[in-house]
Design a protein around this motif. Structure first.
Motif, PDB file in Angstrom:
ATOM      1  N   ALA A 142      -4.883   0.605  -3.529  1.00 50.55           N
ATOM      2  CA  ALA A 142      -5.413   1.425  -2.375  1.00 50.55           C
ATOM      3  C   ALA A 142      -4.422   2.645  -2.110  1.00 50.55           C
ATOM      4  O   ALA A 142      -5.119   3.530  -1.871  1.00 50.55           O
ATOM      5  CB  ALA A 142      -5.627   0.408  -1.296  1.00 50.55           C
ATOM      6  N   GLY A 143      -3.240   2.123  -2.205  1.00 46.92           N
ATOM      7  CA  GLY A 143      -2.230   3.066  -1.878  1.00 46.92           C
ATOM      8  C   GLY A 143      -2.227   4.182  -3.093  1.00 46.92           C
ATOM      9  O   GLY A 143      -2.219   5.365  -2.692  1.00 46.92           O
ATOM     10  N   GLU A 157       2.817   9.250  -5.852  1.00 49.72           N
ATOM     11  CA  GLU A 157       3.085  10.658  -5.534  1.00 49.72           C
ATOM     12  C   GLU A 157       4.369  11.036  -6.449  1.00 49.72           C
ATOM     13  O   GLU A 157       4.501  12.150  -6.836  1.00 49.72           O
ATOM     14  CB  GLU A 157       3.779  10.409  -3.890  1.00 49.72           C
ATOM     15  N   ASP A 176      -5.116   6.279  -2.083  1.00 44.84           N
ATOM     16  CA  ASP A 176      -4.738   7.262  -0.786  1.00 44.84           C
ATOM     17  C   ASP A 176      -3.818   8.482  -1.401  1.00 44.84           C
ATOM     18  O   ASP A 176      -4.325   9.515  -1.022  1.00 44.84           O
ATOM     19  CB  ASP A 176      -3.730   6.473   0.070  1.00 44.84           C
ATOM     20  N   ALA A 177      -3.005   8.246  -2.394  1.00 47.22           N
ATOM     21  CA  ALA A 177      -2.172   9.530  -2.681  1.00 47.22           C
ATOM     22  C   ALA A 177      -3.085  10.277  -3.602  1.00 47.22           C
ATOM     23  O   ALA A 177      -2.720  11.487  -3.393  1.00 47.22           O
ATOM     24  CB  ALA A 177      -0.910   8.940  -3.454  1.00 47.22           C
ATOM     25  N   HIS A 194      -6.231  10.926  -3.482  1.00 48.28           N
ATOM     26  CA  HIS A 194      -7.074  11.922  -2.396  1.00 48.28           C
ATOM     27  C   HIS A 194      -6.313  12.694  -1.692  1.00 48.28           C
ATOM     28  O   HIS A 194      -6.953  14.014  -1.557  1.00 48.28           O
ATOM     29  CB  HIS A 194      -7.849  10.970  -1.381  1.00 48.28           C
ATOM     30  N   GLU A 195      -5.049  12.188  -1.238  1.00 43.83           N
ATOM     31  CA  GLU A 195      -4.209  13.436  -0.458  1.00 43.83           C
ATOM     32  C   GLU A 195      -3.640  14.653  -1.409  1.00 43.83           C
ATOM     33  O   GLU A 195      -3.910  15.736  -0.735  1.00 43.83           O
ATOM     34  CB  GLU A 195      -3.036  12.523  -0.027  1.00 43.83           C
ATOM     35  N   ARG A 204       0.892  -1.313   0.086  1.00 45.06           N
ATOM     36  CA  ARG A 204       0.092  -0.131   0.096  1.00 45.06           C
ATOM     37  C   ARG A 204       0.902   1.167   0.029  1.00 45.06           C
ATOM     38  O   ARG A 204       0.577   2.208  -0.714  1.00 45.06           O
ATOM     39  CB  ARG A 204      -0.902  -0.030   1.308  1.00 45.06           C
ATOM     40  N   ARG A 205       1.701   1.341   0.849  1.00 43.49           N
ATOM     41  CA  ARG A 205       2.716   2.232   0.793  1.00 43.49           C
ATOM     42  C   ARG A 205       3.503   2.522  -0.439  1.00 43.49           C
ATOM     43  O   ARG A 205       3.824   3.551  -0.976  1.00 43.49           O
ATOM     44  CB  ARG A 205       3.912   2.241   1.949  1.00 43.49           C
ATOM     45  N   ARG A 217       1.271   4.061  -2.974  1.00 38.36           N
ATOM     46  CA  ARG A 217       1.394   5.666  -2.675  1.00 38.36           C
ATOM     47  C   ARG A 217       2.552   6.327  -3.310  1.00 38.36           C
ATOM     48  O   ARG A 217       2.308   7.350  -3.578  1.00 38.36           O
ATOM     49  CB  ARG A 217       1.135   5.661  -1.224  1.00 38.36           C
TER      50      ARG A 217
END
Length: 325
Positions: A188-189, A160, A192-193, A195-196, A152-153, A156
């Motif tokens: 999923a990661g 990024e 996350d990125a 949305h962030e 996941r990380r 992301r």
């Protein structure tokens, strides 16, 4: 051995044959005593001279370089420990995992190293097992021993990187999520990125893992979303995406950037080299093998080991902030 472990013969037999209820503490005591005494349960071929203990390994695909690398390192580690290795593959099919594991259990392995589609759903289909380590899957209550990278990380971080290169419309192309929790975590990661950064993630395009790479058709997705970049859930799929784009007249990275996961060697030989998240597959396999031996033969507690990955910046991602035209 029962005396050394401080239990009855019946309890020791249940632990060694895995055929009855025994507390976790007592399981560790009996296994430790067995290891100290050099005892191994007799298998169906125990009478043969030179018979070695074995471990069982389940992988999704023996042809994927990622799992081939892990398997090679597992075999090397087990060779040093005097163990053989028996192998089964699931072909990324959750329905085949139980049968594949059953075939491994026929050899009465010292323990198992499993890469399953999803350990939360696979657990209900699997029988009582010897000491087991998950490889590439996150640990669960039933399978607390695992060797993983943080997918996941990683998803992301790769997203990024693309965003920092000026990309906003990013398409995620993946093998079916039900066949790989690794792919699901990577997406999923990515979400996350996005949305962030206040961006709207696109729905993932899912295809079968086993077939479809060479015939990948991205025409509809390209027409609908007009992405400037594509993230593939693994490197093999990234190669398929590059081929699909070229068939439609797109140039990589001039028209569309592409990035993947895994860091398999062939990606470095491409022109330009593939941008990817490089996973330490060989070291993860060796780590899983060592962890399994420690649990099975030394009664060590189950634990989760997280292995670092790296972002390998190749030439398949275009920097739109320098040349937005």
């Amino acid at each position: 051995m029962a005396f050394r472990a401080g239990c009855s013969l019946a309890t020791a037999s249940r632990v060694l044959n895995r055929n009855g209820p025994v507390s976790d503490g007592m399981v560790r005591k009996v296994r430790r005593a067995a290891a100290e005494l050099g005892y191994r349960p007799a298998g169906p071929t125990a009478g043969k001279l030179g018979q070695r203990p074995v471990v069982g390994v389940l992988i999704p695909s023996i042809t994927n370089p990622v799992f081939a690398s892990s398997l090679s390192s597992i075999q090397n580690r087990m060779l040093v420990a005097g163990h053989g290795v028996v192998i089964a593959q699931s072909n990324y099919d959750p329905g085949r995992e139980a049968d594949a594991v059953a075939s491994l259990l026929n050899d009465r392995p010292t323990g198992l190293i499993l890469t399953v589609c999803d350990p939360l759903t696979s657990a209900a289909l699997l029988p009582s097992l010897p000491p087991t380590v998950l490889l590439n899957n996150m640990p669960t209550q039933r399978f607390p021993a695992a060797v993983t990278a943080d997918n996941r990380r990683a998803g992301r971080e790769l997203t990024e990187f693309l965003i920092a290169m000026g990309h906003r419309q990013i398409l995620f192309v993946s093998g079916n999520f039900v066949a790989s929790d690794r792919a699901r975590f990577r997406y999923a990661g990515h979400v996350d990125a996005m949305h962030e950064r206040g961006l709207t993630p696109l729905d993932a395009v899912e295809i079968p893992f086993v077939s479809g790479y060479e015939e990948l058709d991205l025409r509809e997705a390209m027409a609908t979303f007009s992405p400037t970049a594509i993230i593939a859930s693994n490197d093999l799929l990234a190669f398929g995406a590059i081929g699909a784009l070229r068939r439609e007249g797109f140039s990589v990275p001039r028209d569309v950037s592409v990035a993947g996961f895994d860091g398999i060697a062939i990606g470095r030989l491409m022109d330009p080299p593939l941008t990817t998240i490089e996973m330490p597959d060989a070291s993860m396999g060796a780590t899983a093998a060592s962890l399994l031996l420690d649990i099975a033969e030394n009664a060590a507690p189950a634990r989760h080991l997280d292995v670092a990955y790296t972002l390998r910046k190749g030439g398949t991602v275009r920097d739109l902030t320098q040349d937005p035209s």
